[in-house]
Design a protein around this motif. Sequence first.
Motif, PDB file in Angstrom:
ATOM      1  N   LEU A 156      42.673  13.015  68.487  1.00 55.41           N
ATOM      2  CA  LEU A 156      42.803  11.560  68.514  1.00 55.41           C
ATOM      3  C   LEU A 156      43.688  11.106  67.367  1.00 55.41           C
ATOM      4  O   LEU A 156      43.379  11.331  66.193  1.00 55.41           O
ATOM      5  N   GLY A 157      44.803  10.477  67.700  1.00 53.44           N
ATOM      6  CA  GLY A 157      45.636   9.836  66.695  1.00 53.44           C
ATOM      7  C   GLY A 157      45.042   8.497  66.329  1.00 53.44           C
ATOM      8  O   GLY A 157      44.707   7.695  67.210  1.00 53.44           O
ATOM      9  N   THR A 158      44.896   8.234  65.041  1.00 57.77           N
ATOM     10  CA  THR A 158      44.186   7.033  64.604  1.00 57.77           C
ATOM     11  C   THR A 158      45.139   5.930  64.134  1.00 57.77           C
ATOM     12  O   THR A 158      44.775   5.097  63.311  1.00 57.77           O
ATOM     13  N   GLY A 159      46.345   5.927  64.663  1.00 60.78           N
ATOM     14  CA  GLY A 159      47.256   4.840  64.365  1.00 60.78           C
ATOM     15  C   GLY A 159      46.748   3.497  64.862  1.00 60.78           C
ATOM     16  O   GLY A 159      47.223   2.440  64.424  1.00 60.78           O
ATOM     17  N   THR A 160      45.790   3.521  65.784  1.00 58.71           N
ATOM     18  CA  THR A 160      45.200   2.274  66.297  1.00 58.71           C
ATOM     19  C   THR A 160      44.097   1.740  65.387  1.00 58.71           C
ATOM     20  O   THR A 160      43.583   0.647  65.626  1.00 58.71           O
ATOM     21  N   PHE A 161      43.707   2.508  64.367  1.00 60.08           N
ATOM     22  CA  PHE A 161      42.657   2.073  63.448  1.00 60.08           C
ATOM     23  C   PHE A 161      43.289   1.208  62.348  1.00 60.08           C
ATOM     24  O   PHE A 161      44.310   1.565  61.770  1.00 60.08           O
ATOM     25  N   PHE A 167      40.868  14.520  64.286  1.00 54.45           N
ATOM     26  CA  PHE A 167      41.287  13.135  64.118  1.00 54.45           C
ATOM     27  C   PHE A 167      42.435  13.092  63.114  1.00 54.45           C
ATOM     28  O   PHE A 167      42.292  13.535  61.983  1.00 54.45           O
ATOM     29  N   ASP A 168      43.559  12.549  63.558  1.00 58.91           N
ATOM     30  CA  ASP A 168      44.785  12.585  62.766  1.00 58.91           C
ATOM     31  C   ASP A 168      45.157  11.200  62.269  1.00 58.91           C
ATOM     32  O   ASP A 168      45.186  10.234  63.031  1.00 58.91           O
ATOM     33  N   SER A 169      45.482  11.107  60.975  1.00 60.37           N
ATOM     34  CA  SER A 169      45.847   9.840  60.382  1.00 60.37           C
ATOM     35  C   SER A 169      47.040  10.047  59.455  1.00 60.37           C
ATOM     36  O   SER A 169      47.700  11.082  59.488  1.00 60.37           O
ATOM     37  N   SER A 197      43.972   2.760  58.150  1.00 58.77           N
ATOM     38  CA  SER A 197      43.581   3.731  59.173  1.00 58.77           C
ATOM     39  C   SER A 197      42.687   4.807  58.580  1.00 58.77           C
ATOM     40  O   SER A 197      41.642   5.148  59.152  1.00 58.77           O
ATOM     41  N   GLU A 198      43.085   5.341  57.438  1.00 56.71           N
ATOM     42  CA  GLU A 198      42.252   6.360  56.781  1.00 56.71           C
ATOM     43  C   GLU A 198      40.904   5.774  56.378  1.00 56.71           C
ATOM     44  O   GLU A 198      39.860   6.436  56.533  1.00 56.71           O
ATOM     45  N   ALA A 199      40.910   4.556  55.864  1.00 58.96           N
ATOM     46  CA  ALA A 199      39.659   3.941  55.427  1.00 58.96           C
ATOM     47  C   ALA A 199      38.700   3.730  56.597  1.00 58.96           C
ATOM     48  O   ALA A 199      37.494   4.008  56.490  1.00 58.96           O
ATOM     49  N   VAL A 200      39.222   3.253  57.710  1.00 57.03           N
ATOM     50  CA  VAL A 200      38.383   3.050  58.902  1.00 57.03           C
ATOM     51  C   VAL A 200      37.876   4.390  59.419  1.00 57.03           C
ATOM     52  O   VAL A 200      36.702   4.522  59.791  1.00 57.03           O
ATOM     53  N   LEU A 201      38.745   5.403  59.442  1.00 58.05           N
ATOM     54  CA  LEU A 201      38.324   6.731  59.907  1.00 58.05           C
ATOM     55  C   LEU A 201      37.225   7.281  59.017  1.00 58.05           C
ATOM     56  O   LEU A 201      36.220   7.818  59.509  1.00 58.05           O
ATOM     57  N   GLY A 202      37.385   7.154  57.700  1.00 57.52           N
ATOM     58  CA  GLY A 202      36.363   7.650  56.786  1.00 57.52           C
ATOM     59  C   GLY A 202      35.022   6.970  56.989  1.00 57.52           C
ATOM     60  O   GLY A 202      33.972   7.623  56.985  1.00 57.52           O
ATOM     61  N   GLU A 203      35.051   5.652  57.191  1.00 51.41           N
ATOM     62  CA  GLU A 203      33.803   4.917  57.416  1.00 51.41           C
ATOM     63  C   GLU A 203      33.178   5.296  58.751  1.00 51.41           C
ATOM     64  O   GLU A 203      31.950   5.447  58.856  1.00 51.41           O
ATOM     65  N   ALA A 204      34.008   5.485  59.777  1.00 51.92           N
ATOM     66  CA  ALA A 204      33.492   5.817  61.106  1.00 51.92           C
ATOM     67  C   ALA A 204      32.912   7.220  61.162  1.00 51.92           C
ATOM     68  O   ALA A 204      32.058   7.511  62.004  1.00 51.92           O
ATOM     69  N   LEU A 205      33.382   8.111  60.280  1.00 48.81           N
ATOM     70  CA  LEU A 205      32.871   9.489  60.251  1.00 48.81           C
ATOM     71  C   LEU A 205      31.690   9.664  59.298  1.00 48.81           C
ATOM     72  O   LEU A 205      31.168  10.780  59.169  1.00 48.81           O
TER      73      LEU A 205
END
Length: 350
Positions: free
Chosen positions: A18-23, A56-58, A67-75
């Motif tokens: 999943l590319g997290t460019g949408t985060f 998950f790629d950011s 994007s990284e911050a949202v990914l970190g919180e979501a994980l």
Amino acid sequence: MEYRYLGQSGLKVPALGLGTGTFGGQGPLFSAWGQSGADHARRMIDICLDAGLNLFDSADVYSDGASEAVLGEALAGRRQQAIVSTKVGLRTGSGPNDAGSSRQHLVSAVEASLKRLKTDYIDLLQLHAFDAHTPVEQVLQTLDALVQAGKVRYVGASNFSGWQLMKSLAAADRHGLPRYVTNQAYYSLIGRDMEWELMPLGLDQGIGTMVWSPLGWGRLTGKIRRGQPLPEQSRLHQTEQFAPPVATEHLYKVVDALEAVAQDTGKSVAQVAINWLLQRPTVACVLIGARNEEQLQQNLGAVGWQLSAEQIGLLDDASAVMPPYPYYPYWNGQFSELAPPAVRSSVRTL
């Protein structure tokens, strides 16, 4: 979900990531891609993990780090279930050292990414672009120090040319430093340039390809069709200035072939386009993106089945273009017997 080795690293990754460019959704480019906050991102990750997609790629430039911050919180609470990939090297500020692959920038960029991702290690760190101002030996020494410190586990490249990647690999071998295990590159049925040099290099050097923008910047989603205007909701209205140009007739020729195969298989145009990529040499993981759950579920449907040889041939023929010198002899048959076997079997004479 199918799992594949990432180059010669020994690390297994899902065929789809999943590319997290949408985060995050900040800035003119990334706000057009998507604006997922932590709650929505958490739900998207739930769907991915249930399907076996755990990569998950950011990047630190996606939405200015959001994007990284949202990914970190979501994980949060399930970091060990995920393979986290991120990229550094592009400009992140106005300072003289806020870009590139100098030791100064790489160390500070990794520390900042770790903080945003809420983790103490990055599974795969990729350089977002080649830095011609920093000696490759220094870059690799810095990456080695990050690996030795336990902050990074694997290193890779993104958007490198063939000579840039090969120079880095040669230096790594010469000095006993970490080799890049992956090359994250743009590749799609309307963007097959990667086949000319990077694919043969990957075959020769054991580099796995992680594909970004597999749907050609949204042109292969099934919404664009011959004789019809671009849909009002298409993000291409906002992002086309960033996308590589594609001749209109060539695009329609590819879309026509995709629609024929989609009708034959009962799959969507996007699923067919992604499945074609998954059967290409060196491809280890195709990064999919999604602004909502429906798009995500659709893209996840690209695995678990295979196109036939005839269907692949139809797509190959529709998307083929003549490469520039010195690559075209492999494609026009003059010297095709000299090409690597996997490349020779994957290209078609024009």
